[in-house]
Scaffold this motif. Structure first.
Motif, PDB file in Angstrom:
ATOM      1  N   TYR A  85       0.850  -1.195   0.000  1.00  0.00           N
ATOM      2  CA  TYR A  85       0.000   0.000   0.000  1.00  0.00           C
ATOM      3  C   TYR A  85       0.883   1.241   0.000  1.00  0.00           C
ATOM      4  CZ  TYR A  85      -3.739   3.235   1.280  1.00  0.00           C
ATOM      5  OH  TYR A  85      -4.643   4.266   1.279  1.00  0.00           O
ATOM      6  N   PHE A  86       0.446   2.260  -0.745  1.00  0.00           N
ATOM      7  CA  PHE A  86       1.131   3.547  -0.773  1.00  0.00           C
ATOM      8  C   PHE A  86       0.297   4.544   0.030  1.00  0.00           C
ATOM      9  CE2 PHE A  86       2.790   1.347  -4.457  1.00  0.00           C
ATOM     10  CZ  PHE A  86       4.119   1.750  -4.523  1.00  0.00           C
ATOM     11  N   MET A 120       3.897  -0.866   3.734  1.00  0.00           N
ATOM     12  CA  MET A 120       3.377   0.436   3.346  1.00  0.00           C
ATOM     13  C   MET A 120       4.537   1.333   2.956  1.00  0.00           C
ATOM     14  SD  MET A 120       0.887   3.281   5.159  1.00  0.00           S
ATOM     15  CE  MET A 120       2.153   4.394   5.782  1.00  0.00           C
ATOM     16  N   VAL A 121       4.494   1.845   1.727  1.00  0.00           N
ATOM     17  CA  VAL A 121       5.491   2.788   1.240  1.00  0.00           C
ATOM     18  C   VAL A 121       4.946   4.198   1.445  1.00  0.00           C
ATOM     19  CG1 VAL A 121       6.811   3.572  -0.751  1.00  0.00           C
ATOM     20  CG2 VAL A 121       6.336   1.127  -0.462  1.00  0.00           C
ATOM     21  N   GLU A 153      10.918   8.805  -6.843  1.00  0.00           N
ATOM     22  CA  GLU A 153      10.970   7.374  -7.141  1.00  0.00           C
ATOM     23  C   GLU A 153       9.755   6.645  -6.583  1.00  0.00           C
ATOM     24  OE1 GLU A 153      14.731   5.840  -5.875  1.00  0.00           O
ATOM     25  OE2 GLU A 153      15.864   7.206  -7.186  1.00  0.00           O
ATOM     26  N   VAL A 154       9.244   7.095  -5.448  1.00  0.00           N
ATOM     27  CA  VAL A 154       8.011   6.513  -4.901  1.00  0.00           C
ATOM     28  C   VAL A 154       6.862   6.712  -5.888  1.00  0.00           C
ATOM     29  CG1 VAL A 154       6.262   6.748  -3.096  1.00  0.00           C
ATOM     30  CG2 VAL A 154       8.690   6.732  -2.491  1.00  0.00           C
ATOM     31  N   VAL A 155       6.744   7.915  -6.437  1.00  0.00           N
ATOM     32  CA  VAL A 155       5.680   8.208  -7.400  1.00  0.00           C
ATOM     33  C   VAL A 155       5.802   7.305  -8.621  1.00  0.00           C
ATOM     34  CG1 VAL A 155       4.826   9.953  -9.014  1.00  0.00           C
ATOM     35  CG2 VAL A 155       5.313  10.579  -6.638  1.00  0.00           C
ATOM     36  N   GLU A 156       7.016   7.156  -9.142  1.00  0.00           N
ATOM     37  CA  GLU A 156       7.213   6.330 -10.330  1.00  0.00           C
ATOM     38  C   GLU A 156       6.951   4.859 -10.031  1.00  0.00           C
ATOM     39  OE1 GLU A 156       7.690   7.318 -13.452  1.00  0.00           O
ATOM     40  OE2 GLU A 156       7.373   9.328 -12.633  1.00  0.00           O
ATOM     41  N   ALA A 157       7.343   4.403  -8.862  1.00  0.00           N
ATOM     42  CA  ALA A 157       7.107   3.001  -8.494  1.00  0.00           C
ATOM     43  C   ALA A 157       5.617   2.712  -8.392  1.00  0.00           C
ATOM     44  CB  ALA A 157       7.805   2.678  -7.174  1.00  0.00           C
ATOM     45  N   ALA A 158       4.886   3.618  -7.759  1.00  0.00           N
ATOM     46  CA  ALA A 158       3.440   3.431  -7.633  1.00  0.00           C
ATOM     47  C   ALA A 158       2.783   3.375  -9.004  1.00  0.00           C
ATOM     48  CB  ALA A 158       2.836   4.561  -6.792  1.00  0.00           C
ATOM     49  N   GLY A 162       0.343   0.838 -11.631  1.00  0.00           N
ATOM     50  CA  GLY A 162      -0.974   1.356 -12.005  1.00  0.00           C
ATOM     51  C   GLY A 162      -1.677   2.093 -10.889  1.00  0.00           C
ATOM     52  N   ILE A 163      -0.916   2.591  -9.900  1.00  0.00           N
ATOM     53  CA  ILE A 163      -1.490   3.302  -8.765  1.00  0.00           C
ATOM     54  C   ILE A 163      -1.034   4.753  -8.822  1.00  0.00           C
ATOM     55  CG2 ILE A 163      -1.590   3.444  -6.245  1.00  0.00           C
ATOM     56  CD1 ILE A 163      -0.985   0.433  -6.180  1.00  0.00           C
ATOM     57  N   PRO A 164      -1.904   5.704  -9.139  1.00  0.00           N
ATOM     58  CA  PRO A 164      -1.479   7.099  -9.274  1.00  0.00           C
ATOM     59  C   PRO A 164      -1.350   7.809  -7.931  1.00  0.00           C
ATOM     60  CG  PRO A 164      -3.813   6.935  -9.780  1.00  0.00           C
ATOM     61  CD  PRO A 164      -3.333   5.535  -9.502  1.00  0.00           C
TER      62      PRO A 164
END
Length: 217
Positions: A85-86, A120-121, A153-158, A162-164
């Motif tokens: 989960y982000f 959780m990230v 990098e967190v944004v790109e990983a999410a 497929g999680i914006p």
């Protein structure tokens, strides 16, 4: 104050509350629509959306846990599935509810819960210090892992899953943070094999998870 941007629901904090927000929750938040990400075979089982193993492989980023240990999406346990989960610790509604629901689902499963890790990230790594993140997760389950990394990098990983989510930003005096809506299920190589919808009840998760472990492990 919340504002929808690019399919993401941001959660705002008044400027005077930013300093206190690392300790207590002061604003509400929700989530927007979820991106589909890379295409793969999809099968809906109630609240669970299954995708093919090759559709969303592990992003190539290396972060660290709240205990100071190295962590990477591709290095998750090979003999367990990972619920990912982000989110962020000052979110007062969706993020804590999601963590509580995951814990309740695992508790319902008894010994079968040993086939799962929970990670959780943080989408607010600047304010979610290691101490803050670890203490917050301990309130749900001390076995849950908190992960921090550079926000870009967190944004790109999410998004690879497929999680914006978007970087925190201050707009008109409000500090806005976003979080994911879905819980991803990762296989032993860190590939996303499916997702639970936001708000999935613990009983519905516990109905699906043992079968996933039997199929994937």
């Amino acid at each position: 104050m919340s504002e929808r941007q690019g399919g993401v629901r941001r959660c705002g904090l008044g400027a005077a509350a930013v300093a206190a927000a690392a300790v207590i929750a002061v604003a509400g938040c929700g989530t927007g629509q979820q991106a589909q990400g890379k295409q793969g075979t999809q099968q809906r089982e109630g609240p669970f959306l299954e995708v093919s193993e090759t559709a969303m492989p592990a992003p190539q980023y290396e972060f660290s846990t709240a205990r100071g240990e190295p962590w990477a999406f591709g290095d998750v346990a090979g003999d367990r599935l990972t619920l990912l989960y982000f989110g962020y610790t000052s979110c007062p509604d969706v993020c804590p509810t999601t963590m509580a629901d995951i814990d309740a689902a695992l508790q319902r499963m008894g010994g079968a819960a040993e086939d799962f890790d929970v990670v959780m990230v943080s989408t607010d790594p600047e304010r979610d210090t290691d101490v803050q993140l670890r203490a917050w997760l301990n309130a749900f389950n001390p076995e849950f892992t908190g992960v921090r990394g550079p926000i870009d990098e967190v944004v790109e990983a999410a998004r690879a899953y497929g999680i914006p989510v978007e970087k925190p930003e201050t707009t008109d005096g409000d500090y806005q943070v976003s979080h994911g809506g879905r819980v991803a299920v990762l296989d032993g190589e860190g590939a996303a094999v499916g997702f639970f919808d936001e708000g999935t009840a613990p009983g519905k998760m516990s109905d699906v998870l043992p079968g996933l472990a039997e199929e994937r492990l």
